[in-house]
Each structure stands twice: as structure tokens, then as C-alpha cells.
Enzyme design. Structure first.
Site, PDB file in Angstrom:
ATOM      1  N   GLY A 142       0.832  -1.194   0.000  1.00 43.87           N
ATOM      2  CA  GLY A 142       0.000   0.000   0.000  1.00 43.87           C
ATOM      3  C   GLY A 142       0.868   1.246   0.000  1.00 43.87           C
ATOM      4  CB  CYS A 143       0.266   4.545   1.522  1.00 44.71           C
ATOM      5  SG  CYS A 143       1.125   6.090   1.856  1.00 44.71           S
ATOM      6  CG  PHE A 144       5.961   5.079  -0.705  1.00 39.99           C
ATOM      7  CD1 PHE A 144       5.424   6.281  -0.290  1.00 39.99           C
ATOM      8  CD2 PHE A 144       6.554   5.035  -1.963  1.00 39.99           C
ATOM      9  CE1 PHE A 144       5.463   7.417  -1.091  1.00 39.99           C
ATOM     10  CE2 PHE A 144       6.610   6.170  -2.773  1.00 39.99           C
ATOM     11  CZ  PHE A 144       6.064   7.359  -2.329  1.00 39.99           C
ATOM     12  CB  CYS A 172       1.458   3.088   5.812  1.00 36.07           C
ATOM     13  SG  CYS A 172       0.054   4.203   5.645  1.00 36.07           S
TER      14      CYS A 172
END
Length: 189
Positions: A22-24, A26
Site C-alpha cells: 500500500g502507501c509507502f 505507512c
């Protein structure tokens, strides 16, 4: 002979894991907390476009995933432990998304650097699916690492530098709190 031993032992003092979850922002915030992790870099991998920008990757047309290169000391934390953290850090059953972040750039993927990493990743997925650890099958891709393009500077240490931003407070912080609770014995602090 002695020089050869030193060089061989120094090669094993650091290693790299490359994960897309997902979002890097995070992923970076979570993995930076673990003992034995020396550095985490946000970037892009798995696609065909050389040196992509964040904006280009966000279109979903580059083939790249948002990913993190995790530099770690195997004598302090094993690749096996990093895989455990990877499967806690996100939902590996969501295809091409994590929460509200949707697109192939947010896919779940492990980019292995050697055959041992590949075998461990495949073993983990098989066991987790057999044990029905999740209500749906794992969709994490296991692909060979090719090249990693570091994201623009403002993406590095994003949570540490932008913790008051709404995305950080409402998306990253809850994930980080859960992650830290699960791995409390393995945290740097």
C-alpha cells in the site's frame, strides 16, 4: 585468507528486503521502528518505466508499485521476522488497494533479492492461506527484484516530518499504533 573472511562476514552484516504494502509512507513508518532495521527508503519498483515520478506512478500506468527498500542487519532481525511484520503491516488479501488507496501502485508484493527470500515468501503465503489466517486468500505477488527508484525527497521520512497532517493522523498513526503493539518486544524504543 583472513581478508576474504572479513569481506564475506561484512557482506552478511546488512541485507535488503523490498516490500510493497500500500502507501509507502505507512510501510516506511512501521518498519523504521524495528530493531535491526538500519534504514527504510520509499520508492517505486516492479514496473517498466525508468526513473518514474510520484505523479506518474499515481496514474497506475507505469506498472510500478509504491514500495520500500528496507536495509537490515540479519544478526539483529531476520528476513523471516520482516515477513511476519509485512503481513501485519497491511491486508494482503486486498487486490490492488489498501483501504482508500486504490490502484495497481498500491498492490501487495514482495520483491525478493535471492532464492532464499523467494522460498520464505512463498512458504509464508502458503502457510497463512492453509491456516486460514485471513478470511480471504492472500493476493500478494512474489516477484524478483530488478531495480528500485527512490521517491522524491519529500516522501522520505514522511510521517516523521508531517505527523500532524490529516493523512498521517487518520491513516498512518492507527496502522503504526497497531504495528507497535504487535511488535512491542522488537521496537527500537
Amino acid at each position: 585468507m583472513e581478508k576474504e573472511k572479513i569481506e564475506n562476514s561484512s557482506k552478511k552484516s546488512i541485507d535488503t528486503a523490498t516490500f510493497a504494502a500500500g502507501c509507502f509512507w505507512c510501510v516506511e513508518a512501521q518498519f523504521k521502528e524495528l530493531k535491526g532495521v538500519q534504514a527504510v527508503f520509499s520508492g517505486f519498483t516492479g514496473g517498466k518505466v525508468p526513473h518514474p515520478s510520484y505523479e506518474a506512478v499515481c496514474t497506475g500506468l507505469t506498472g510500478h508499485a509504491e514500495a520500500c527498500n528496507i536495509i537490515f542487519n540479519p544478526s539483529e532481525i531476520s528476513y523471516d521476522e520482516l515477513l511476519e511484520a509485512f503481513f501485519v503491516a497491511h491486508d494482503p488479501t486486498q487486490l490492488n488497494r489498501q483501504g482508500n488507496d486504490v490502484g495497481t501502485q498500491y498492490r501487495s508484493a514482495i520483491f525478493y533479492h535471492n532464492d532464499e527470500q523467494r522460498k520464505l515468501a512463498e512458504y509464508y503465503i502458503k502457510r497463512l492461506d492453509q491456516e486460514k489466517a485471513y478470511t480471504k486468500p492472500i493476493v500478494t505477488q512474489v516477484r524478483p527484484f530488478t531495480v528500485f527508484y527512490k521517491a522524491e525527497d519529500y516522501h522520505q521520512d514522511y510521517y516523521a516530518n508531517n505527523g500532524a497532517q490529516p493523512y498521517c493522523q487518520f491513516v498512518i498513526k492507527p496502522k503504526l499504533d497497531k504495528f507497535n503493539k504487535v511488535f512491542k518486544e522488537k521496537l527500537k524504543h
